[in-house]
Scaffold this motif. Structure first.
Motif, short mmCIF file in Angstrom:
data_model
loop_
_atom_site.label_atom_id
_atom_site.label_comp_id
_atom_site.label_asym_id
_atom_site.label_seq_id
_atom_site.Cartn_x
_atom_site.Cartn_y
_atom_site.Cartn_z
N GLU A 94 9.64 39.08 -22.25
CA GLU A 94 9.15 39.11 -20.87
C GLU A 94 7.62 39.20 -20.86
O GLU A 94 7.03 39.97 -21.63
N VAL A 95 7.02 38.43 -20.01
CA VAL A 95 5.56 38.45 -19.87
C VAL A 95 5.22 39.05 -18.51
O VAL A 95 5.89 38.77 -17.52
N SER A 96 4.23 39.91 -18.49
CA SER A 96 3.77 40.47 -17.22
C SER A 96 2.82 39.47 -16.58
O SER A 96 1.64 39.39 -16.92
N TRP A 97 3.36 38.70 -15.65
CA TRP A 97 2.53 37.67 -15.01
C TRP A 97 1.48 38.29 -14.10
O TRP A 97 0.42 37.70 -13.87
N SER A 98 1.76 39.48 -13.57
CA SER A 98 0.74 40.13 -12.74
C SER A 98 -0.48 40.47 -13.59
O SER A 98 -1.62 40.28 -13.15
N THR A 118 0.11 27.36 -13.84
CA THR A 118 1.55 27.46 -14.12
C THR A 118 1.76 28.28 -15.40
O THR A 118 0.87 28.37 -16.24
N GLY A 119 2.91 28.83 -15.49
CA GLY A 119 3.24 29.59 -16.70
C GLY A 119 4.73 29.57 -16.92
O GLY A 119 5.50 29.44 -15.96
N GLN A 120 5.11 29.65 -18.13
CA GLN A 120 6.55 29.74 -18.42
C GLN A 120 6.77 30.42 -19.75
O GLN A 120 5.91 30.39 -20.64
N ILE A 121 7.92 31.07 -19.84
CA ILE A 121 8.29 31.64 -21.13
C ILE A 121 9.48 30.85 -21.67
O ILE A 121 10.30 30.33 -20.90
N ALA A 200 1.60 38.95 -26.01
CA ALA A 200 1.42 38.88 -24.55
C ALA A 200 2.62 39.46 -23.81
O ALA A 200 2.58 39.62 -22.59
N ALA A 201 3.69 39.74 -24.54
CA ALA A 201 4.90 40.25 -23.90
C ALA A 201 4.71 41.71 -23.50
O ALA A 201 3.89 42.43 -24.07
N THR A 202 5.48 42.12 -22.51
CA THR A 202 5.43 43.51 -22.07
C THR A 202 6.05 44.40 -23.15
O THR A 202 6.67 43.90 -24.10
N ALA A 203 5.90 45.70 -22.98
CA ALA A 203 6.47 46.64 -23.96
C ALA A 203 7.97 46.45 -24.05
O ALA A 203 8.54 46.41 -25.15
N ARG A 204 8.62 46.30 -22.91
CA ARG A 204 10.08 46.11 -22.97
C ARG A 204 10.41 44.71 -23.47
O ARG A 204 11.47 44.51 -24.05
#
Lengths: 212, 204
Positions: A94-98, A118-121, A200-204
């Protein structure tokens, strides 16, 4: 005066044999007594060990009954572990887009603006967890972002690309195109992109946090 | 008396001693050894059981917290799709971040191959300022319901005149995104078995 032994030699010999026989019997009995004593000690040891074993088994039975009484909490822990595994699976990469938008607002040069972002995972494989097999968080790509915008002078685009690479987890910044709007206008319309690594991913998203 | 009497006596004593050792002492020693092995096993088992008991006692003490965590995860990944609550959460997030909740298209739930949950990939469109959109994304990431944004596109919002605004922070932007929501209901959506269905392999 000479001494004369009136005892016949056979009698002397018989006495010696009797003495020897008695000695052998005494020694034999002593050995048997030692064996008996050793046997007795073994009996004692066995009795003591069996008694200890019975006590130990009682303690174990008692412990087991206490464990059985608390087994519901083990079930609760198992349920939590299963749910945490589910959360880890769901949020993988998961990426924190905010945070990404804040980073964009921080690094974009003054003499430019964006017209598209734009962004995508990358879609995750079922059952995949945050820890990838092979690769490091710095090199494992999990998604990408692309931008389109307008910049004053090519130097602004160069600065933009340089700054994008400074954000943690943003790599491979690349310009797809940069075209001057009109001859000698120095106003360029550009499009570019970058890859997102697991950093770039969140901690979770990295599996470090197992709660939603 | 026979000259061999001592030898005979010695031989008899030796035989008796050997018989006593073989038929009394050694079997008893074997019994002792076996009992000691059993005792050692029981003592080892006690250590294991004590560790297990300590672990369970810890689990008992942590039970309230564990139940809270389970409840939080259940709220994040509910046993049904629960679209009404999802609508309310999204509208609340939109209101708090001052974006216009423009459209929401929940996809048909798709069962994960592990058959432990379903994914509801939904299309969501909101419009607002750059930082309002940023706030909305933050609220989405911290929503009570588990949500993962897999794609997003931010473009200048087309106004009534059809002209696009192009600045990043002051004008209205449109955010289109694909958001995944989840449920442990493995038979969710139209045509599915009503109610929660955990662990089933039937499709949506």
């Amino acid at each position: 005066m000479s001494q004369i032994n009136l005892l016949p030699p056979e009698l002397r010999q018989r006495q010696a044999i009797r003495r020897n026989t008695s000695f052998v019997i005494v020694v034999g009995l002593a050995v048997l007594a030692l064996i008996g004593l050793f046997y007795f000690f073994q009996l004692q040891r066995l009795s003591q060990t069996q008694s200890d074993l019975a006590d130990q088994q009682d303690r174990n039975t008692n412990l087991q009954s206490q464990i059985d009484a608390l087994s519901q909490f083990a079930d609760l822990q198992s349920e939590l572990a299963a749910k945490q595994q589910l959360v880890a699976t769901i949020f993988v990469n998961e990426v924190s887009w905010s945070s990404a938008l804040l980073d964009v607002s921080r690094v974009i040069p003054d003499a430019s603006y964006l017209t598209n972002l734009t962004g995508q995972i990358t879609a995750t494989v079922a059952g995949e967890t945050a820890a990838p097999t092979g690769g490091t968080p710095e090199t494992t790509l999990i998604g990408n972002m692309s931008f389109a915008g307008v910049a004053n002078q090519t130097e602004t685009i160069a600065t933009w690309i340089t700054r994008l690479e400074e954000v943690q987890g943003w790599v491979n910044a690349w310009v797809n195109s940069a075209q001057e709007d009109a001859p000698s206008s120095r106003i360029y319309t550009f499009s570019n992109g970058l890859d997102l690594t697991q950093e770039a991913a969140t901690a979770r998203g990295q599996g470090e946090v197992t709660t939603p | 008396m026979n000259r061999r009497a001592p030898l005979v006596a010695g031989a008899i004593a030796l035989v008796v001693a050997i018989l006593a050792v073989f038929f009394l002492v050694l079997p008893k020693m074997k019994d002792v050894s076996e009992a000691q092995d059993q005792l050692q096993q029981a003592e080892d088992q006690e250590i294991t059981l004590e560790a297990q008991l300590n672990s369970l006692q810890d689990a008992q003490q942590e039970a309230p917290q564990t139940e809270q965590e389970i409840a939080a995860i259940d709220a994040a990944i509910p046993p049904t799709a629960d679209l009404p609550e999802l609508f309310r959460l999204l509208q609340s997030a939109a209101d708090r971040s001052a974006v216009d909740f423009f459209s929401f298209t929940p996809g048909t739930p798709v069962v994960d191959p592990s058959s432990s949950y379903s994914t509801i990939a939904s299309q969501l469109t909101v419009s607002g300022g750059y930082f309002a959109i940023d706030e909305f994304l933050f609220l989405l990431e911290t929503l009570q319901r588990a949500a993962k944004v897999t794609t997003l596109a931010i473009t200048p919002s087309t106004g009534a005149t059809g002209e696009a605004t192009t600045t990043t922070s002051s004008s209205t932007l449109q955010l289109q995104m694909t958001v995944e929501f989840y449920t442990t209901d493995t038979s969710a959506g139209p045509g599915s078995i009503p109610g929660p269905t955990e662990g089933a392999t039937t499709g949506a």
